[in-house]
Design a protein around this motif. Structure first.
Motif, mmCIF file in Angstrom:
data_model
loop_
_atom_site.group_PDB
_atom_site.id
_atom_site.type_symbol
_atom_site.label_atom_id
_atom_site.label_comp_id
_atom_site.label_asym_id
_atom_site.label_seq_id
_atom_site.Cartn_x
_atom_site.Cartn_y
_atom_site.Cartn_z
ATOM 1 N N TRP A 1 18.776 5.559 48.227
ATOM 2 C CA TRP A 1 19.533 4.303 48.200
ATOM 3 C C TRP A 1 21.047 4.497 48.374
ATOM 4 O O TRP A 1 21.657 3.967 49.286
ATOM 5 C CB TRP A 1 19.223 3.505 46.928
ATOM 6 N N ASP B 1 13.791 3.973 49.168
ATOM 7 C CA ASP B 1 14.226 2.760 48.461
ATOM 8 C C ASP B 1 14.127 1.540 49.382
ATOM 9 O O ASP B 1 13.421 1.556 50.404
ATOM 10 C CB ASP B 1 15.640 2.975 47.909
ATOM 11 N N ASP B 2 14.844 0.518 49.037
ATOM 12 C CA ASP B 2 14.845 -0.772 49.728
ATOM 13 C C ASP B 2 15.094 -0.610 51.234
ATOM 14 O O ASP B 2 15.933 0.185 51.646
ATOM 15 C CB ASP B 2 15.978 -1.603 49.105
ATOM 16 N N TRP C 1 9.783 1.827 47.002
ATOM 17 C CA TRP C 1 10.462 0.728 46.285
ATOM 18 C C TRP C 1 9.775 -0.606 46.588
ATOM 19 O O TRP C 1 9.395 -0.870 47.730
ATOM 20 C CB TRP C 1 11.901 0.689 46.777
ATOM 21 N N ARG D 1 21.849 -13.039 45.547
ATOM 22 C CA ARG D 1 21.576 -11.916 46.455
ATOM 23 C C ARG D 1 20.682 -12.361 47.628
ATOM 24 O O ARG D 1 19.761 -11.660 48.030
ATOM 25 C CB ARG D 1 20.912 -10.756 45.704
ATOM 26 N N LYS E 1 9.120 2.365 42.412
ATOM 27 C CA LYS E 1 10.283 1.780 41.725
ATOM 28 C C LYS E 1 10.131 0.270 41.840
ATOM 29 O O LYS E 1 10.103 -0.273 42.946
ATOM 30 C CB LYS E 1 11.561 2.255 42.406
ATOM 31 N N ASP F 1 11.662 -3.227 41.269
ATOM 32 C CA ASP F 1 13.006 -3.785 41.078
ATOM 33 C C ASP F 1 12.943 -5.288 40.803
ATOM 34 O O ASP F 1 11.917 -5.952 41.059
ATOM 35 C CB ASP F 1 13.838 -3.506 42.343
ATOM 36 N N ASN G 1 16.044 -8.171 41.142
ATOM 37 C CA ASN G 1 17.480 -8.220 41.409
ATOM 38 C C ASN G 1 18.162 -9.568 41.252
ATOM 39 O O ASN G 1 19.195 -9.808 41.867
ATOM 40 C CB ASN G 1 17.752 -7.678 42.814
ATOM 41 N N CYS H 1 13.288 -1.236 37.133
ATOM 42 C CA CYS H 1 14.675 -1.344 37.537
ATOM 43 C C CYS H 1 14.971 -2.828 37.631
ATOM 44 O O CYS H 1 14.088 -3.618 37.982
ATOM 45 C CB CYS H 1 14.820 -0.681 38.908
ATOM 46 N N GLY I 1 18.397 -4.295 39.126
ATOM 47 C CA GLY I 1 19.800 -4.090 39.475
ATOM 48 C C GLY I 1 20.385 -3.057 38.539
ATOM 49 O O GLY I 1 21.417 -3.284 37.908
ATOM 50 N N GLY I 2 19.677 -1.938 38.399
ATOM 51 C CA GLY I 2 20.001 -0.970 37.356
ATOM 52 C C GLY I 2 19.245 -1.356 36.097
ATOM 53 O O GLY I 2 18.035 -1.594 36.121
ATOM 54 N N TRP J 1 15.410 2.660 35.485
ATOM 55 C CA TRP J 1 16.694 3.021 36.088
ATOM 56 C C TRP J 1 17.793 2.424 35.206
ATOM 57 O O TRP J 1 17.895 1.210 35.053
ATOM 58 C CB TRP J 1 16.737 2.496 37.531
ATOM 59 N N ASP K 1 22.972 0.764 37.881
ATOM 60 C CA ASP K 1 23.409 1.039 39.248
ATOM 61 C C ASP K 1 24.726 1.809 39.251
ATOM 62 O O ASP K 1 25.168 2.272 40.301
ATOM 63 C CB ASP K 1 23.602 -0.275 40.029
#
Ligand code: GLA
Length: 725
Positions: free
Chosen positions: A338, A368-369, A413, A445, A478, A480, A482, A528, A530-531, A547, A550
């Motif tokens: 990432w 990742d993404d 991800w 986002r 992972k 996520d 966000n 995760c 956003g962290g 995670w 970030d």
């Protein structure tokens, strides 16, 4: 026996090695709380309920007419709304007559070994029945017939008690649950500091500490997640409590959505803490024959300070919350693309990552993404969980084959609860996102949130994930999340159930995580948001690591990791070395070693020297893995108390090994530095591996290491490895 019931005095006594918790059945079948604190042997504790009482404004209870008893001032085990207790309510229902008066009284109880899980919810578990005992207290509101079972599980050897509440509707009429907290604790006095973990994106879980004051103080989330901003954790600690000394009551909610922690100090200087689902935006219709479970809350008490409270949480969560193959197994050392590439990558780039990774001794590549749909930036494709062939020219299986051929595992991800307006799935199902008729949809986002309260919707998303995971050799996911939830309504639910959507959403998420971990038990799942926006025990039930943030700047990470360690173990904190601007690779590695270690950079951009340095770091990762993951944490100098330097120490269970890390955040003006270590064996002689110096444990703990001449410039750091002779 961890749980005892004394028939003569009607007292329940819950004992752990570090605490005693007592409540009893009082006149009128009220459940009265007597005591929570350090262990006491007594069963006659009847004097403990007495409080000051002023007849005019403290209502009497017609069913408990004894002098000085009023539900307004007496410590109650599980407070209710509207029947004489004016303090915080743990529980309130709106009955079919439209009023909210609720009054739960004791009916019966049972005690058994072990612990049951909570349907649909994450919760702590026992590995063997002998690890814990459970007490279930059935209570009833006589007028409405509402039944609530207060469930307590005592983990005697862990110093912990978990609590939850089951509500049943055995009547002919529906009612609403308006407020349902998972625990209520009344403590005499308010001579405590309240600890909290606050923050925001890239600055999660800083420590807050403030004295209790009269009135209500709160820590809450209504974001549809536990959030970056406030963690579902608090502790009430004596004013003089330090890492090593003082009374600490720690509370943590096993829940990943809207939560609420309130502490009220009343006019008589008593404190009441309630913790559970945030009542704001919550209202649950319970039809005849239905039941509802609150999330689980965890309570820990120790009089040995904040550091010991943290270690008690760490032991409990490592043994009785984290599950599955990766609970105690060594996690693969990963590199994530990432921060190195963002979404600009293709097959060749990732294969190049894998070659470098292999060369440096890294064990897994995480893509990742950006691998799906037409995802080149964060403006599209969430929900289109099929491979972007224009990036991965040999498809996912072609990429994984090449990565595996190098001997590396492969991770991927997903962001399964989200949908981009620019996606095939959104164009086909514009009503699948959370929205409220007639209102604009807030966008964050460039994405909306999928309505996970709808089974057919989450089933559809899961079927796409299932296809990817079952057709490919994937070892890690992972997961996520966000953005937070807005316009929270469900297109399918009737109007009287709209107050359920936040909770139904997280139940939907839990259901999919449960299916994922059952269908693919070998997977290492890393959560995760956003962290660290969903770093909570609910998520740890499904994913052994999260995670942490970030923010991968090693100096910024210090407050985040110190704060997170207040109740979450090192093995749960994802921590990576990145190419971030500040500090050397040495310091980045020293800070990231604290957690589940990995790399987050583009290895094509590393110099030969840096690659050689990383190879050495990988050796250190293996060398120190056990003491960090299975040892105990001691925070020696925290960034909340010292603006110049921090230090922490891991000690193995047998005290034969310790690893100390010192990081200078800023160069201090005075350079005299003696560091006293903790938890060593005073009798043992320890050798400092780097220098060969030998000192007794007593010397190291009482005189301390003289580190005055160690590097102390901005961002400097070092490890000290001690082995008992
Ligand atoms: C979040 C995560 C990052 C990364 C990006 C991808 O911000 O915390 O680690 O996965 O999303 O979009």
């Amino acid at each position: 026996m961890a749980i005892n019931f004394c028939k003569e005095s009607n007292i329940f006594k819950l004992d752990t090695y570090s605490s005693t918790y007592i409540f009893g059945i009082f006149e009128g079948n009220y459940l009265v709380h007597y005591y929570y604190g350090a262990p006491i042997p007594d069963t006659d504790v009847s004097a403990l309920w007495l409080r000051p009482w002023f007849a005019s404004f403290c209502p009497d209870s017609p069913s408990a007419r004894i002098p000085n008893f009023s539900p307004d001032v007496t410590p109650l085990e599980y407070s209710t709304f509207g029947a004489g207790d004016f303090r915080l309510s743990a529980f309130a229902v709106e009955n079919s007559e439209g009023n909210k008066v609720t009054d739960l009284r004791y009916i019966s109880h049972k005690i058994y070994d072990g612990k049951k899980s909570l349907p649909g919810l994450p919760s702590l578990y026992t590995n063997e029945d002998s690890e814990a005992q459970t007490l279930e207290i059935l209570t009833e509101d006589k007028v409405t017939g509402v039944k609530a079972t207060l469930i307590y599980t005592v983990f005697e050897k862990k110093g912990a008690i978990t609590r939850s509440v089951k509500v049943e509707n055995p009547t002919e009429k529906p009612f609403y649950i308006d407020t349902i907290h998972s625990l209520c604790v009344d403590l005499p006095g308010y001579d405590y500091d309240m600890l909290g973990l606050y923050g925001r994106w890239v600055k999660e879980r800083s420590l807050d500490r403030y004295p209790l004051h009269h009135g209500i103080q709160s820590i809450k989330s209504k974001r549809g997640s536990s959030s970056h901003n406030h963690n579902p954790f608090t502790a009430l600690v004596s004013k003089n409590a330090t890492e090593d000394y003082g009374d600490c009551y720690g509370f943590n909610l096993v829940y990943s959505s809207n939560f609420s922690i309130d502490v009220e100090v009343d006019g008589f200087a008593s404190s009441r803490l309630v913790m559970g689902i945030n009542p704001e935006g919550f209202k649950w219709l319970l039809n005849p024959g239905e039941e509802f479970y609150s999330p689980e809350a965890v309570m820990i008490y120790t009089n040995k300070g904040i550091g010991e409270m943290s270690r008690m949480f760490h032991r409990l969560y490592s043994d009785n919350l984290v599950r599955g193959k990766w609970k105690k197994a060594k996690r693969p050392l990963l590199i994530n693309n990432w921060e190195g590439t963002g979404m600009s990558f293709d097959h060749d780039k990732l294969v190049s990552f894998a070659h470098h990774a292999k060369d440096m001794g890294i064990e897994m590549l995480v893509m990742d993404d950006g691998w799906f749909g037409k995802r080149d930036d964060d403006k599209s494709s969430l929900g289109d969980w099929f491979v972007a062939d224009y990036k991965l020219k040999y498809g996912l299986s072609g990429l994984i084959k090449e990565v595996n051929a190098l001997g590396l595992k492969f991770g991927i991800w997903f962001e399964p609860e989200m949908i981009s307006p620019d996606s095939e799935i959104y164009r086909a199902h514009p009503d699948w996102c959370l929205h409220t008729e007639g209102r604009d949809k807030s966008i964050a986002r460039t994405q909306y949130v999928i309505d996970y309260s709808r089974k057919e919707v989450r089933d559809h998303i899961y079927s796409m994930m299932y296809k990817i995971l079952s057709e490919n050799n994937i070892d890690y996911v992972k997961w996520d999340f966000n953005r937070n939830l807005t316009e929270v309504s469900c297109a399918e639910l009737p109007k009287e159930r709209q107050g359920e959507v936040f909770h139904r959403f997280v139940l939907g998420t839990y259901e999919i995580m449960d299916r994922l971990t059952r269908d693919f038990p070998h997977l290492l799942l890393e959560n995760c948001s956003g962290g660290g926006g969903r770093f909570d025990p609910g998520m740890l039930y499904y994913s052994p690591q999260i995670w942490t943030s970030d923010n991968t700047d090693p100096i910024e990470r210090l407050t985040i990791q110190f704060g997170t360690s207040l109740c979450y173990p090192a093995s749960t904190m994802g921590a990576h070395v990145s190419a971030s601007r500040r500090a050397s690779y040495e310091t980045k590695k020293n800070v990231a070693l604290w957690g589940s270690f990995g790399y987050e950079l583009d290895p094509d951009k590393l110099t030969e020297e840096e690659k050689a340095e990383i190879k050495e770091q990988v050796k250190e990762y293996h060398k120190y893995y056990d003491v960090i993951h299975y040892g105990e944490l001691y925070r020696l100098i925290t960034p909340f108390e010292n603006e110049f330097k921090v230090a922490w120490e891991f000690v193995s269970e047998d005290k034969k090994e310790a690893l100390v890390t010192v990081v200078n955040m800023r160069q201090p003006y005075d350079s005299l530095f003696f560091l006293k270590l903790k938890a060593l064996d005073p009798e043992k002689i320890y050798e400092i591996e780097e220098t060969g110096e030998e000192y007794s444990g007593a010397y190291l703990m009482n005189a301390g290491l003289n580190l005055t001449h160690k590097p102390n410039g901005d961002g400097a750091s070092y490890l000290i490895h001690l082995l008992a002779k």
